[in-house]
Design a protein around this motif. Structure first.
Motif, mmCIF file in Angstrom:
data_model
loop_
_atom_site.group_PDB
_atom_site.id
_atom_site.type_symbol
_atom_site.label_atom_id
_atom_site.label_comp_id
_atom_site.label_asym_id
_atom_site.label_seq_id
_atom_site.Cartn_x
_atom_site.Cartn_y
_atom_site.Cartn_z
ATOM 1 N N ASP A 11 0.830 -1.188 0.000
ATOM 2 C CA ASP A 11 0.000 0.000 0.000
ATOM 3 C C ASP A 11 0.866 1.239 0.000
ATOM 4 O OD1 ASP A 11 -2.665 1.332 0.429
ATOM 5 O OD2 ASP A 11 -1.426 2.182 2.006
ATOM 6 N N GLY A 112 -16.431 6.644 4.421
ATOM 7 C CA GLY A 112 -16.048 6.473 3.028
ATOM 8 C C GLY A 112 -14.845 7.321 2.653
ATOM 9 N N ALA A 115 -11.243 6.382 0.658
ATOM 10 C CA ALA A 115 -10.983 6.561 -0.770
ATOM 11 C C ALA A 115 -10.082 7.770 -1.012
ATOM 12 C CB ALA A 115 -12.298 6.721 -1.527
ATOM 13 N N THR A 116 -10.336 8.856 -0.271
ATOM 14 C CA THR A 116 -9.523 10.061 -0.438
ATOM 15 C C THR A 116 -8.067 9.793 -0.053
ATOM 16 O OG1 THR A 116 -11.485 11.066 0.502
ATOM 17 C CG2 THR A 116 -9.721 12.533 -0.120
ATOM 18 N N LEU A 118 -6.565 6.914 -0.202
ATOM 19 C CA LEU A 118 -5.963 6.032 -1.211
ATOM 20 C C LEU A 118 -5.616 6.795 -2.487
ATOM 21 C CD1 LEU A 118 -8.211 2.871 -0.730
ATOM 22 C CD2 LEU A 118 -5.768 3.014 -0.273
ATOM 23 N N MET A 119 -6.155 8.014 -2.627
ATOM 24 C CA MET A 119 -5.810 8.830 -3.796
ATOM 25 C C MET A 119 -4.566 9.673 -3.545
ATOM 26 S SD MET A 119 -9.497 10.122 -5.127
ATOM 27 C CE MET A 119 -10.841 8.957 -5.317
ATOM 28 N N VAL A 282 -11.284 -1.814 -2.711
ATOM 29 C CA VAL A 282 -11.001 -1.473 -4.099
ATOM 30 C C VAL A 282 -11.984 -2.156 -5.044
ATOM 31 C CG1 VAL A 282 -9.303 -2.033 -5.865
ATOM 32 C CG2 VAL A 282 -8.609 -0.795 -3.836
ATOM 33 N N ILE A 283 -12.379 -3.369 -4.691
ATOM 34 C CA ILE A 283 -13.323 -4.074 -5.552
ATOM 35 C C ILE A 283 -14.737 -3.521 -5.381
ATOM 36 C CG2 ILE A 283 -14.467 -6.298 -5.876
ATOM 37 C CD1 ILE A 283 -11.684 -7.560 -5.480
ATOM 38 N N GLN A 284 -15.091 -3.243 -4.136
ATOM 39 C CA GLN A 284 -16.448 -2.760 -3.877
ATOM 40 C C GLN A 284 -16.613 -1.278 -4.192
ATOM 41 O OE1 GLN A 284 -18.872 -4.764 -3.133
ATOM 42 N NE2 GLN A 284 -17.558 -6.540 -2.920
ATOM 43 N N GLY A 285 -15.498 -0.575 -4.257
ATOM 44 C CA GLY A 285 -15.605 0.820 -4.640
ATOM 45 C C GLY A 285 -15.749 1.790 -3.481
ATOM 46 N N GLY A 286 -15.134 1.483 -2.382
ATOM 47 C CA GLY A 286 -14.990 2.460 -1.291
ATOM 48 C C GLY A 286 -16.231 2.740 -0.509
#
Lengths: 286, 334
Positions: A11, A112, A115-116, A118-119, A282-286
């Motif tokens: 990661d 949620g 996600a931010t 991970l960007m 990542v698969i489920q979309g955050g």
């Protein structure tokens, strides 16, 4: 130590891998720690309450152990002054060990906002760790007034510098074991967002079985042998027993070895869990 | 050489089939049956550096899923994707250095800290050199008028102030590409205009490639020269805003207001869009019908209190496409 680099690399390290050499910039993590420190410091009332309640608990524990010792003089050859030292140092340690940087996993999954993160070009688990370090920093500052006030109420044995050094090392190892226990607990949130009940149970069990409240040698027979074999012992019991001298210098090496073994196993397990959890996000979309 | 390129990009979400009833949750857990939902179904597009593209579509069309794949936090089920020479999900952090992201509904600022400290944290995260950081921050403070709330904790900022902070945060590291996901949602008209002005300047002065996702088509009309329209995971239109308008622009709307209620108004040569008794909207092809003749026809049939002729705006064009689907209209000869 093959698993540790994998834990970081999975990661956030892919962009920094050049010719097989892992280059990692520490600046962001130092900054995360500083910000966490500053953030904790904004809650001034909470900080003051914390010191106050700790001093109160030191006093209560002193009274409790004094009363218990009046009934049964020096169980397991641990004299009263050692017991009071044990209980007070345990409380001061709890100021630092109650910090949980990894609760961010749970909070960020719920909002949620993971996600931010991970960007960003960062290792997210290492971000959690440094956030925890920053909070710890503030709590470590709190240890000083807590200690001073406590000294007004109780007498604490101060061992030799060598013992203090061994205690510090053992405490640091215990801190890291504690980080990974928290990490694994909070990672449950990857699969079920409701982790409160599980955490509460683990918290109670670990408070009791880590030696934070009762020295583990007070547990009888099989139970006594069992609690010493559990990882929770590596967090509180080992450093405390080094401090009060129940673990003599000849026993330090094996005590450290057990702590390191727990640390490495939990780091490896956390690596696997994070990998699976992050993949799920990542698969489920955050 | 396009800076963003996707080919046949697909994303299928797979989740266990929910079993209803008592013990349903348990059976769901044990079930081997899955439901599949196709979010993105074969999206192929390419963007040149410096383009400002409106990526639009109804809710659930697959916009956010596409953006998430472009940022590297979502792995495509199949297809190819390349952003600035990097496959995003294979090199998440390398990709992260090239991109900036603004979500209207979610802040990337640190809630408990003064705004400026979030910027400092980002400087450390991206390793922005001090000179570049200073230059960008000064420019953004001026452009976005952030002086007065720079030292305010983020949680005390108004939505408009927070959005300005988020924009600055996304641009500090001079990203080559910026994804904007509904950046003007919930803002008042003045704040919206300030944000649009900022987007336009960043694009023009820095040559930043921008993908703008929005439901506010005024954003698109003001900013984008190109639209990619997506519906049910498919790209249904990709091209100039002008071309879309011209293609659909041959339609005009005639709005009639009646003196007394008319149940089923009819005009020969025009199609009734909606009617509520008191008013009626008719759509007609301006190449086939003449407005003056339609108005005369209407006034002969009904007692009118008012007549208006409407030019189509982007909003009504897009609304038609959402409702009726996109049928490539023949180009209007000019």
């Amino acid at each position: 130590m093959h698993l540790w680099p994998a834990f970081l690399r999975l990661d956030g390290m892919d962009g920094s891998m050049k010719a097989g050499v892992m280059r990692m910039r520490f600046a962001p993590y130092v900054e995360f720690a500083k910000k966490a420190f500053a953030r904790e410091a904004t809650y001034r009332m909470e900080v003051a309450t914390e010191v106050g309640s700790l001093v109160l608990r030191v006093y209560l524990l002193r009274s409790l152990w004094t009363a218990l010792y009046a009934q049964n003089a020096a169980p397991m050859n641990l004299p009263l002054h050692s017991m009071i030292t044990y209980a007070t140092v345990a409380l001061l340690m709890s100021l630092i060990l109650e910090v949980d940087g990894t609760r961010l996993i749970r909070e960020k999954l719920r909002e949620g906002s993971i996600a931010t993160d991970l960007m960003k070009p960062i290792s997210v688990p290492f971000y959690f760790f440094s956030d925890g370090i920053g909070q710890t920093g503030l709590h470590a500052v709190l240890v000083i007034p807590s200690l001073l006030f406590s000294l007004l109420l109780v007498h604490i044995d101060v061992p030799s510098p060598a013992v203090l050094g061994a205690f510090a090392l053992s405490f640091a190892l215990g801190y890291c074991v504690n980080f990974f226990i928290n990490f694994l607990m909070n990672s449950i949130a990857f699969w079920t967002l409701e982790t409160f009940a599980i955490q509460l149970i683990v918290r109670w069990v670990s408070d009791l079985l880590s030696g934070q409240i009762i020295p583990l040698m007070f547990f009888p027979g099989v139970l006594g042998r069992l609690v010493v074999a559990l990882p929770f012992a590596a967090v509180y019991s080992t450093p405390l027993l080094i401090y009060v001298g129940v673990i003599p210098p000849s026993g330090w090496a094996s005590a450290f070895a057990v702590q390191i073994a727990w640390l490495v196993s939990f780091a490896a397990l956390s690596s696997l869990v994070w990998r699976a959890g992050a993949r799920r996000v990542v698969i489920q979309g955050g | 050489m396009p800076i963003i390129r996707t080919r046949d990009l697909r994303k299928v979400f797979r989740s266990p089939r929910r079993v209803p009833g008592a013990f349903g949750a348990l059976r769901t857990l044990l079930s081997r049956e899955y439901e599949e939902k196709i979010a993105v179904d074969g999206v192929t597009m390419s963007l040149e550096a410096g383009e400002l593209v409106g990526y639009i579509g109804p809710n659930g069309a697959g916009k956010s899923t596409t953006i998430k794949m472009l940022t590297g936090i979502l792995v495509p089920t199949s297809g190819e994707i390349e952003v600035a020479g990097v496959v995003p999900h294979e090199a998440r952090t390398e990709n992260a250095r090239n991109i900036g992201v603004v979500f209207g509904q979610r802040s990337q600022l640190y809630w408990d800290l003064p705004l400026v400290e979030s910027f400092e944290l980002l400087r450390a995260i991206y390793g922005i050199p001090q000179a570049q950081y200073r230059r960008n921050l000064d420019a953004f403070i001026e452009l976005l008028q952030m002086d007065e709330f720079l030292r305010t904790p983020v949680r005390q900022l108004s939505l408009g102030q927070r959005m300005r902070g988020d924009f600055a945060a996304a641009m500090l590291h001079d990203p080559k590409i910026v994804y904007l996901d509904e950046p003007t949602i919930g803002l008042d008209v003045v704040a919206k205009e300030a944000i649009r002005e900022f987007i336009a300047r960043i694009n023009a002065e820095r040559g930043t490639t921008i993908i703008l996702t929005t439901h506010d088509l005024a954003d698109v009309e003001r900013l984008c020269s190109r639209i990619v329209l997506i519906d049910h995971g498919h790209v249904v239109f990709d091209g100039d805003v002008e071309r879309l308008k011209n293609a659909y622009g041959k339609f005009r709307t005639l709005v009639l207001a009646f003196d007394e209620p008319v149940a089923h108004p009819v005009l020969d040569g025009a199609e009734l869009e909606e009617a509520d008794g008191a008013t009626a909207r008719f759509r007609f092809d301006r190449n086939r019908e003449r407005a003056d003749l339609l108005i005369r026809q209407a006034s002969e049939r009904y007692r009118l209190s008012d007549v208006t002729l409407e030019e189509p705006d982007l909003e009504s064009i897009i609304r038609r496409i959402y409702v009726e689907g996109y049928a490539q209209p023949e180009e209007t000869p000019r």
